[in-house]
Write a protein that holds these residues in place. Sequence first.
Motif, PDB file in Angstrom:
ATOM      1  N   ILE A 157      27.936  89.614  60.390  1.00  0.00           N
ATOM      2  CA  ILE A 157      28.634  88.743  61.327  1.00  0.00           C
ATOM      3  C   ILE A 157      30.049  88.453  60.827  1.00  0.00           C
ATOM      4  CG2 ILE A 157      27.878  86.512  60.417  1.00  0.00           C
ATOM      5  CD1 ILE A 157      27.425  85.661  63.328  1.00  0.00           C
ATOM      6  N   LEU A 158      30.212  88.347  59.517  1.00  0.00           N
ATOM      7  CA  LEU A 158      31.545  88.094  58.964  1.00  0.00           C
ATOM      8  C   LEU A 158      32.453  89.294  59.176  1.00  0.00           C
ATOM      9  CD1 LEU A 158      30.647  86.200  55.679  1.00  0.00           C
ATOM     10  CD2 LEU A 158      31.310  85.262  57.906  1.00  0.00           C
ATOM     11  N   LEU A 159      31.906  90.501  59.103  1.00  0.00           N
ATOM     12  CA  LEU A 159      32.685  91.701  59.374  1.00  0.00           C
ATOM     13  C   LEU A 159      33.155  91.700  60.833  1.00  0.00           C
ATOM     14  CD1 LEU A 159      33.794  94.335  58.231  1.00  0.00           C
ATOM     15  CD2 LEU A 159      31.667  95.434  58.910  1.00  0.00           C
ATOM     16  N   GLY A 160      32.325  91.152  61.715  1.00  0.00           N
ATOM     17  CA  GLY A 160      32.701  91.053  63.119  1.00  0.00           C
ATOM     18  C   GLY A 160      33.926  90.178  63.346  1.00  0.00           C
ATOM     19  N   PHE A 161      34.154  89.237  62.418  1.00  0.00           N
ATOM     20  CA  PHE A 161      35.315  88.350  62.531  1.00  0.00           C
ATOM     21  C   PHE A 161      36.523  88.851  61.747  1.00  0.00           C
ATOM     22  CE2 PHE A 161      31.870  85.251  63.468  1.00  0.00           C
ATOM     23  CZ  PHE A 161      32.269  84.958  64.768  1.00  0.00           C
ATOM     24  N   ALA A 162      36.382  89.970  61.042  1.00  0.00           N
ATOM     25  CA  ALA A 162      37.484  90.507  60.237  1.00  0.00           C
ATOM     26  C   ALA A 162      38.768  90.726  61.048  1.00  0.00           C
ATOM     27  CB  ALA A 162      37.055  91.794  59.541  1.00  0.00           C
TER      28      ALA A 162
ATOM     29  N   THR B 169      24.681  86.163  67.997  1.00  0.00           N
ATOM     30  CA  THR B 169      24.073  86.211  66.660  1.00  0.00           C
ATOM     31  C   THR B 169      22.786  87.024  66.651  1.00  0.00           C
ATOM     32  OG1 THR B 169      22.881  84.148  67.045  1.00  0.00           O
ATOM     33  CG2 THR B 169      25.045  83.984  65.975  1.00  0.00           C
ATOM     34  N   LEU B 170      22.170  87.189  67.794  1.00  0.00           N
ATOM     35  CA  LEU B 170      20.895  87.909  67.907  1.00  0.00           C
ATOM     36  C   LEU B 170      21.016  89.348  67.412  1.00  0.00           C
ATOM     37  CD1 LEU B 170      17.982  87.526  69.008  1.00  0.00           C
ATOM     38  CD2 LEU B 170      18.832  88.360  71.206  1.00  0.00           C
ATOM     39  N   GLN B 171      22.098  90.012  67.763  1.00  0.00           N
ATOM     40  CA  GLN B 171      22.278  91.407  67.360  1.00  0.00           C
ATOM     41  C   GLN B 171      22.392  91.546  65.839  1.00  0.00           C
ATOM     42  OE1 GLN B 171      25.670  91.959  70.043  1.00  0.00           O
ATOM     43  NE2 GLN B 171      24.514  93.641  70.978  1.00  0.00           N
TER      44      GLN B 171
ATOM     45  N   GLU C  28      19.189  92.984  62.750  1.00  0.00           N
ATOM     46  CA  GLU C  28      19.432  93.960  61.691  1.00  0.00           C
ATOM     47  C   GLU C  28      18.983  93.442  60.324  1.00  0.00           C
ATOM     48  OE1 GLU C  28      23.571  95.014  61.966  1.00  0.00           O
ATOM     49  OE2 GLU C  28      23.221  96.321  63.679  1.00  0.00           O
ATOM     50  N   GLN C  29      18.640  92.158  60.252  1.00  0.00           N
ATOM     51  CA  GLN C  29      18.313  91.558  58.959  1.00  0.00           C
ATOM     52  C   GLN C  29      16.852  91.151  58.811  1.00  0.00           C
ATOM     53  OE1 GLN C  29      21.047  88.368  58.246  1.00  0.00           O
ATOM     54  NE2 GLN C  29      22.830  89.673  58.471  1.00  0.00           N
TER      55      GLN C  29
ATOM     56  N   PRO D 150      12.549  91.821  59.965  1.00  0.00           N
ATOM     57  CA  PRO D 150      11.615  92.811  60.506  1.00  0.00           C
ATOM     58  C   PRO D 150      11.386  92.611  62.011  1.00  0.00           C
ATOM     59  CG  PRO D 150      10.671  91.670  58.602  1.00  0.00           C
ATOM     60  CD  PRO D 150      11.952  90.979  58.951  1.00  0.00           C
ATOM     61  N   GLN D 151      11.060  93.691  62.683  1.00  0.00           N
ATOM     62  CA  GLN D 151      10.898  93.659  64.138  1.00  0.00           C
ATOM     63  C   GLN D 151       9.813  92.686  64.594  1.00  0.00           C
ATOM     64  OE1 GLN D 151      10.688  97.542  65.840  1.00  0.00           O
ATOM     65  NE2 GLN D 151      10.881  96.799  67.929  1.00  0.00           N
ATOM     66  N   GLU D 152       8.770  92.483  63.800  1.00  0.00           N
ATOM     67  CA  GLU D 152       7.714  91.550  64.220  1.00  0.00           C
ATOM     68  C   GLU D 152       8.229  90.107  64.308  1.00  0.00           C
ATOM     69  OE1 GLU D 152       7.153  92.474  59.798  1.00  0.00           O
ATOM     70  OE2 GLU D 152       7.300  93.681  61.617  1.00  0.00           O
ATOM     71  N   VAL D 153       9.296  89.791  63.592  1.00  0.00           N
ATOM     72  CA  VAL D 153       9.889  88.445  63.648  1.00  0.00           C
ATOM     73  C   VAL D 153      10.573  88.224  64.998  1.00  0.00           C
ATOM     74  CG1 VAL D 153      11.617  86.922  62.592  1.00  0.00           C
ATOM     75  CG2 VAL D 153      10.143  88.344  61.156  1.00  0.00           C
ATOM     76  N   TRP D 154      11.081  89.291  65.600  1.00  0.00           N
ATOM     77  CA  TRP D 154      11.805  89.184  66.863  1.00  0.00           C
ATOM     78  C   TRP D 154      10.974  88.533  67.956  1.00  0.00           C
ATOM     79  CZ3 TRP D 154      14.161  94.755  67.618  1.00  0.00           C
ATOM     80  CH2 TRP D 154      14.905  95.096  66.486  1.00  0.00           C
ATOM     81  N   LYS D 155       9.672  88.719  67.894  1.00  0.00           N
ATOM     82  CA  LYS D 155       8.785  88.218  68.949  1.00  0.00           C
ATOM     83  C   LYS D 155       8.439  86.740  68.767  1.00  0.00           C
ATOM     84  CE  LYS D 155       6.750  92.721  69.790  1.00  0.00           C
ATOM     85  NZ  LYS D 155       6.917  93.632  68.680  1.00  0.00           N
ATOM     86  N   HIS D 156       8.736  86.203  67.605  1.00  0.00           N
ATOM     87  CA  HIS D 156       8.400  84.805  67.338  1.00  0.00           C
ATOM     88  C   HIS D 156       9.310  83.899  68.174  1.00  0.00           C
ATOM     89  CE1 HIS D 156       7.498  81.153  65.113  1.00  0.00           C
ATOM     90  NE2 HIS D 156       6.456  81.802  64.624  1.00  0.00           N
ATOM     91  N   PRO D 157       8.728  82.890  68.846  1.00  0.00           N
ATOM     92  CA  PRO D 157       9.537  82.017  69.712  1.00  0.00           C
ATOM     93  C   PRO D 157      10.708  81.341  68.984  1.00  0.00           C
ATOM     94  CG  PRO D 157       7.193  81.549  69.971  1.00  0.00           C
ATOM     95  CD  PRO D 157       7.320  82.533  68.859  1.00  0.00           C
ATOM     96  N   SER D 158      10.531  81.040  67.718  1.00  0.00           N
ATOM     97  CA  SER D 158      11.618  80.355  67.002  1.00  0.00           C
ATOM     98  C   SER D 158      12.807  81.276  66.747  1.00  0.00           C
ATOM     99  CB  SER D 158      11.103  79.771  65.685  1.00  0.00           C
ATOM    100  OG  SER D 158      10.721  80.791  64.804  1.00  0.00           O
ATOM    101  N   PHE D 159      12.591  82.604  66.762  1.00  0.00           N
ATOM    102  CA  PHE D 159      13.678  83.542  66.509  1.00  0.00           C
ATOM    103  C   PHE D 159      14.782  83.389  67.562  1.00  0.00           C
ATOM    104  CE2 PHE D 159      15.525  87.896  66.781  1.00  0.00           C
ATOM    105  CZ  PHE D 159      16.058  87.961  65.505  1.00  0.00           C
ATOM    106  N   MET D 160      14.402  83.358  68.820  1.00  0.00           N
ATOM    107  CA  MET D 160      15.390  83.198  69.889  1.00  0.00           C
ATOM    108  C   MET D 160      16.000  81.797  69.853  1.00  0.00           C
ATOM    109  SD  MET D 160      16.843  85.008  72.018  1.00  0.00           S
ATOM    110  CE  MET D 160      17.420  85.341  73.638  1.00  0.00           C
ATOM    111  N   LYS D 161      15.166  80.811  69.570  1.00  0.00           N
ATOM    112  CA  LYS D 161      15.661  79.430  69.492  1.00  0.00           C
ATOM    113  C   LYS D 161      16.725  79.299  68.400  1.00  0.00           C
ATOM    114  CE  LYS D 161      14.038  74.722  68.774  1.00  0.00           C
ATOM    115  NZ  LYS D 161      12.913  73.877  68.415  1.00  0.00           N
TER     116      LYS D 161
END
Length: 185
Positions: A3-8, A101-103, A107-108, A110-121
């Motif tokens: 994310i910091l590289l995105g602001f470079a 920030t989701l993208q 990348e940081q 595991p994919q199984e975390v993506w499905k957890h409701p708190s991930f999107m929150k």
Amino acid sequence: MGILLGFAPFIVFALLDSRLGVVPALGAAAVLSAVVLLRDWLVRKRTVKLLELGTLLLFGGLALYAIATHAEWSLVAVRLRVDAGLLIVVLASMAMRQPFTLQYAKEQVPQEVWKHPSFMKINNLLTAVWAVAFGLMVLSDVAMVYLPAIPLSVGVAVTVVAIAGAIWFTVWYPKRVRARMQARS
């Protein structure tokens, strides 16, 4: 760190604007945006990110406009355009229900975390914090445009505090949520 590289490009713009002028600084930021975007496009397991695409369009568009119209913007006027453009990119990501920030987060973790409701929150909250930071920067820029007695150092201070606060929260909050979840299990 991604994310910091995105602001470079914004950092490069801020460093070069007062030294080289508006058009060269916008051009350098646009080139760096293109390099970051190309890096993500070419490297496996990376996706082209909304922030990076928006940054390229913002800096490239402003540079082309300044060249085509021979615009002579003050440093504060350019900062206002850049900061407002960044705020628009962040708000658009929220409106599309794809917080920027989701993208980076995908990348940081595991994919199984993506499905957890708190991930999107978490990502909605992180993106909202960044939107507040950029909103404060825009308000600071507007104040400096309409109240020229306000020194540029005030705008710089607001920018540093807003960005540092957003970075700190971005690092701290996910760790806090993980610690709470681990304590529960």
